[in-house]
Motif scaffolding. Structure first.
Motif, PDB file in Angstrom:
ATOM      1  N   LEU A  94       1.284  -1.235  -0.329  1.00  0.00           N
ATOM      2  CA  LEU A  94      -0.237  -0.210   0.057  1.00  0.00           C
ATOM      3  C   LEU A  94       1.178   1.074   0.236  1.00  0.00           C
ATOM      4  O   LEU A  94       0.026   2.642   0.426  1.00  0.00           O
ATOM      5  N   GLY A  95       2.235   0.851   0.241  1.00  0.00           N
ATOM      6  CA  GLY A  95       2.503   2.308  -0.225  1.00  0.00           C
ATOM      7  C   GLY A  95       3.451   2.980   0.883  1.00  0.00           C
ATOM      8  O   GLY A  95       3.940   3.841   1.030  1.00  0.00           O
ATOM      9  N   LEU A  96       2.576   1.870   2.078  1.00  0.00           N
ATOM     10  CA  LEU A  96       3.602   2.256   3.329  1.00  0.00           C
ATOM     11  C   LEU A  96       5.324   2.466   4.186  1.00  0.00           C
ATOM     12  O   LEU A  96       4.778   2.119   5.013  1.00  0.00           O
ATOM     13  N   ALA A  97       5.878   2.103   3.251  1.00  0.00           N
ATOM     14  CA  ALA A  97       7.544   1.347   3.272  1.00  0.00           C
ATOM     15  C   ALA A  97       8.050   2.665   4.767  1.00  0.00           C
ATOM     16  O   ALA A  97       8.790   2.130   5.314  1.00  0.00           O
ATOM     17  N   GLU A  98       8.147   3.926   4.540  1.00  0.00           N
ATOM     18  CA  GLU A  98       8.198   4.934   4.822  1.00  0.00           C
ATOM     19  C   GLU A  98       7.583   5.206   6.315  1.00  0.00           C
ATOM     20  O   GLU A  98       8.309   6.219   7.708  1.00  0.00           O
ATOM     21  N   ASP A  99       6.641   4.013   7.123  1.00  0.00           N
ATOM     22  CA  ASP A  99       6.191   4.432   7.566  1.00  0.00           C
ATOM     23  C   ASP A  99       6.271   3.249   8.730  1.00  0.00           C
ATOM     24  O   ASP A  99       5.543   3.754  10.026  1.00  0.00           O
ATOM     25  N   LEU A 100       6.345   2.482   8.741  1.00  0.00           N
ATOM     26  CA  LEU A 100       6.329   1.249   9.481  1.00  0.00           C
ATOM     27  C   LEU A 100       7.666   1.053  10.050  1.00  0.00           C
ATOM     28  O   LEU A 100       9.206   1.333   9.410  1.00  0.00           O
ATOM     29  N   THR A 101       8.354   1.015  11.605  1.00  0.00           N
ATOM     30  CA  THR A 101       9.041   1.247  12.059  1.00  0.00           C
ATOM     31  C   THR A 101       8.981  -0.401  13.045  1.00  0.00           C
ATOM     32  O   THR A 101      10.001   0.210  14.158  1.00  0.00           O
ATOM     33  N   GLY A 102       8.168  -1.057  13.087  1.00  0.00           N
ATOM     34  CA  GLY A 102       9.077  -2.389  13.849  1.00  0.00           C
ATOM     35  C   GLY A 102       8.100  -3.877  12.660  1.00  0.00           C
ATOM     36  O   GLY A 102       6.879  -3.353  12.384  1.00  0.00           O
ATOM     37  N   VAL A 103       8.169  -4.544  12.919  1.00  0.00           N
ATOM     38  CA  VAL A 103       7.723  -5.386  12.677  1.00  0.00           C
ATOM     39  C   VAL A 103       8.704  -7.003  13.278  1.00  0.00           C
ATOM     40  O   VAL A 103       9.301  -6.724  14.161  1.00  0.00           O
ATOM     41  N   ALA A 104       7.275  -7.755  13.747  1.00  0.00           N
ATOM     42  CA  ALA A 104       7.867  -9.115  14.664  1.00  0.00           C
ATOM     43  C   ALA A 104       7.016 -10.518  13.878  1.00  0.00           C
ATOM     44  O   ALA A 104       6.588 -10.548  12.854  1.00  0.00           O
ATOM     45  N   ALA A 105       7.247 -11.762  14.378  1.00  0.00           N
ATOM     46  CA  ALA A 105       6.922 -13.204  13.551  1.00  0.00           C
ATOM     47  C   ALA A 105       7.459 -13.373  12.820  1.00  0.00           C
ATOM     48  O   ALA A 105       6.273 -12.908  11.481  1.00  0.00           O
ATOM     49  N   LEU A 106       8.505 -13.199  12.343  1.00  0.00           N
ATOM     50  CA  LEU A 106       9.456 -13.633  10.696  1.00  0.00           C
ATOM     51  C   LEU A 106       9.475 -14.978  10.919  1.00  0.00           C
ATOM     52  O   LEU A 106      10.364 -16.164  11.176  1.00  0.00           O
ATOM     53  N   TYR A 107       7.756 -15.825  10.440  1.00  0.00           N
ATOM     54  CA  TYR A 107       7.679 -17.186  10.513  1.00  0.00           C
ATOM     55  C   TYR A 107       7.656 -17.345   9.319  1.00  0.00           C
ATOM     56  O   TYR A 107       7.486 -19.734   9.278  1.00  0.00           O
ATOM     57  N   ILE A 121      12.671  -2.655   7.657  1.00  0.00           N
ATOM     58  CA  ILE A 121      11.589  -2.408   8.679  1.00  0.00           C
ATOM     59  C   ILE A 121      12.438  -3.029   9.962  1.00  0.00           C
ATOM     60  O   ILE A 121      12.878  -4.140   9.813  1.00  0.00           O
ATOM     61  N   PRO A 122      12.442  -2.291  11.087  1.00  0.00           N
ATOM     62  CA  PRO A 122      13.446  -2.578  12.146  1.00  0.00           C
ATOM     63  C   PRO A 122      12.974  -3.933  12.359  1.00  0.00           C
ATOM     64  O   PRO A 122      11.313  -3.637  12.325  1.00  0.00           O
ATOM     65  N   VAL A 123      13.943  -5.521  12.894  1.00  0.00           N
ATOM     66  CA  VAL A 123      12.594  -6.183  13.570  1.00  0.00           C
ATOM     67  C   VAL A 123      12.533  -6.448  14.983  1.00  0.00           C
ATOM     68  O   VAL A 123      14.105  -6.357  15.730  1.00  0.00           O
ATOM     69  N   LEU A 124      11.701  -5.802  15.501  1.00  0.00           N
ATOM     70  CA  LEU A 124      11.360  -5.881  16.733  1.00  0.00           C
ATOM     71  C   LEU A 124      12.309  -7.383  17.815  1.00  0.00           C
ATOM     72  O   LEU A 124      12.438  -7.451  18.784  1.00  0.00           O
ATOM     73  N   SER A 125      11.206  -8.524  17.308  1.00  0.00           N
ATOM     74  CA  SER A 125      11.199  -9.984  17.616  1.00  0.00           C
ATOM     75  C   SER A 125      11.136 -10.614  16.384  1.00  0.00           C
ATOM     76  O   SER A 125      10.693 -10.614  15.660  1.00  0.00           O
ATOM     77  N   GLU A 126      12.670 -11.687  15.926  1.00  0.00           N
ATOM     78  CA  GLU A 126      11.743 -12.460  15.015  1.00  0.00           C
ATOM     79  C   GLU A 126      10.747 -13.659  15.056  1.00  0.00           C
ATOM     80  O   GLU A 126       9.909 -14.769  14.538  1.00  0.00           O
ATOM     81  N   GLY A 127      10.702 -13.698  16.567  1.00  0.00           N
ATOM     82  CA  GLY A 127       9.779 -14.732  17.160  1.00  0.00           C
ATOM     83  C   GLY A 127       8.133 -14.083  17.369  1.00  0.00           C
ATOM     84  O   GLY A 127       8.083 -12.308  16.952  1.00  0.00           O
ATOM     85  N   GLY A 136       8.463   0.387  22.958  1.00  0.00           N
ATOM     86  CA  GLY A 136       9.393   0.575  23.317  1.00  0.00           C
ATOM     87  C   GLY A 136      10.020   0.926  22.046  1.00  0.00           C
ATOM     88  O   GLY A 136      10.621   2.499  21.800  1.00  0.00           O
ATOM     89  N   ALA A 137       9.347   0.910  20.684  1.00  0.00           N
ATOM     90  CA  ALA A 137       8.962   1.616  19.712  1.00  0.00           C
ATOM     91  C   ALA A 137       8.622   2.757  18.801  1.00  0.00           C
ATOM     92  O   ALA A 137       8.506   3.740  18.117  1.00  0.00           O
ATOM     93  N   ASP A 138       7.415   2.509  19.787  1.00  0.00           N
ATOM     94  CA  ASP A 138       7.229   3.845  20.024  1.00  0.00           C
ATOM     95  C   ASP A 138       6.080   4.184  18.850  1.00  0.00           C
ATOM     96  O   ASP A 138       6.119   5.950  17.614  1.00  0.00           O
TER      97      ASP A 138
END
Length: 348
Positions: A94-107, A121-127, A136-138
């Protein structure tokens, strides 16, 4: 005569310089006015959009029970935490790359079409990610799979807990029991409105429709409905059969391929006896990052004498599926469906 010419020349030069200066000032004023008008237009558009109220959900502390809730968003969220891989990939489309400040659950397998943006995208946790890391990612908002909005070590925190910290939430409609494939369009449309990317959302919905049409066209007209069951793991004689009863989004999606979840109405754990009695035509062996290699699980399934009577094993209809494609509750299910269609219906 020469003096007059020189005087006339100098006069022309001076006049030209004054004219150029005036033009430059005019252009600068016009550019500043244009910027001001653009900013004013954007501000006016935001005022016209927000506050925005969407039908969404809250979920119980254990992430199991959902309650419908209207949620009002006072402004466009500028920073997003996606609580799983598939949600982040949808937001990238959807074109929101600049808005993503964290992701998790890379399964599971990622979407190659957005892999470059995903890598940033900063990975907050791979799980699964806990509330502390999320806060903390605010972020302005947490978006994703509903079951992960739980008050547990593996949960992001509940909707109410996050809202109390001024963090907005959006639960994917597809992840709620009772959902159908059409709810994917609901999520795309809602996210388009919420983040002011309606045009991108509409275009992506058209892509989804085209892919689904191709999948349904790949199923032979005379194809009989095939029953299937999920196998979440097999090691030795131990087999983990998953009912998928609450995953109505997945069940509905696969019905477009004449596939029926044989345990769609089941409750509780599925025993080996129940699996043998149901005797599904197809077994879907789940592969997820960090889990047992699917080829090892498949070898154990085929070597298990207790399961030797199963039609799926006798007819070589055990197919590996990717966790991210199915349990991110997003458009990635289409890739899983395409792979299954090739495996089940392709002519050898």
């Amino acid at each position: 005569m020469k003096k007059n010419r020189l005087a006339n020349y100098l006069g022309l030069v001076t006049a030209s310089a004054l004219l150029l200066t005036a033009c430059g000032e005019t252009e600068t004023i016009e550019e500043e006015a244009s910027v001001d008008e653009t900013e004013e237009t954007n501000e006016q558009a935001e005022e016209n959009t927000y506050p925005l109220t969407l039908d969404n959900y809250t979920v119980s502390e254990d992430g199991a029970e959902f309650t419908e809730k209207e949620i009002t968003y006072e402004s466009r969220p500028e920073s997003i935490v996606a609580n799983n891989q598939g949600t982040a990939e949808l937001l990238l489309h959807l074109g929101l790359a600049e808005d993503l400040t964290g992701v998790a659950a890379l399964y599971g397998e990622g979407d190659a079409d957005v892999s470059e943006g995903f890598a940033d995208i900063p990975v907050l946790s791979e799980g699964y990610v806990g509330k502390e890391l999320v806060v903390g990612a605010d972020p302005d908002i947490v978006v994703g799979r509903g079951q992960l909005f739980a008050s547990a070590e593996w949960g992001t925190g509940t909707v109410d807990e996050l809202n109390e910290l001024d963090i907005m939430t959006y639960i994917q409609t597809t992840s709620v029991p009772g959902a159908t494939f059409d709810d994917l369009y609901t999520d795309i449309d809602n996210l388009g409105k919420l983040f002011k990317v309606e045009e991108s959302a509409e275009e992506f919905s058209e892509v989804v429709t085209a892919r689904l049409d191709d999948i349904t066209a790949s199923v032979p007209e005379d194809a009989e409905t095939l029953d299937y069951a999920y196998i979440f793991g097999a090691e030795g004689n131990n087999v983990d059969v998953y009912s998928g009863a609450a995953d109505t989004y997945l069940n509905d999606a696969l019905s477009y391929m004449n596939l029926n979840n044989v345990f769609a109405d089941a409750t509780g754990e599925i025993s080996m006896e129940a699996l043998l009695e149901a005797d599904p035509d197809v077994l879907l062996l789940v592969n997820y990052t960090g889990g047992r290699a699917p080829e090892d699980s498949l070898a154990d399934l085929e070597a298990n004498e207790a399961l030797s009577s199963l039609s799926a094993i006798q007819e070589d209809r055990v197919h590996t599926i990717d966790y991210n494609q199915f349990w991110s509750y997003g458009y990635q299910i289409l890739t899983g469906m395409e792979d299954l269609s090739n495996a089940i219906y392709s002519v050898n």
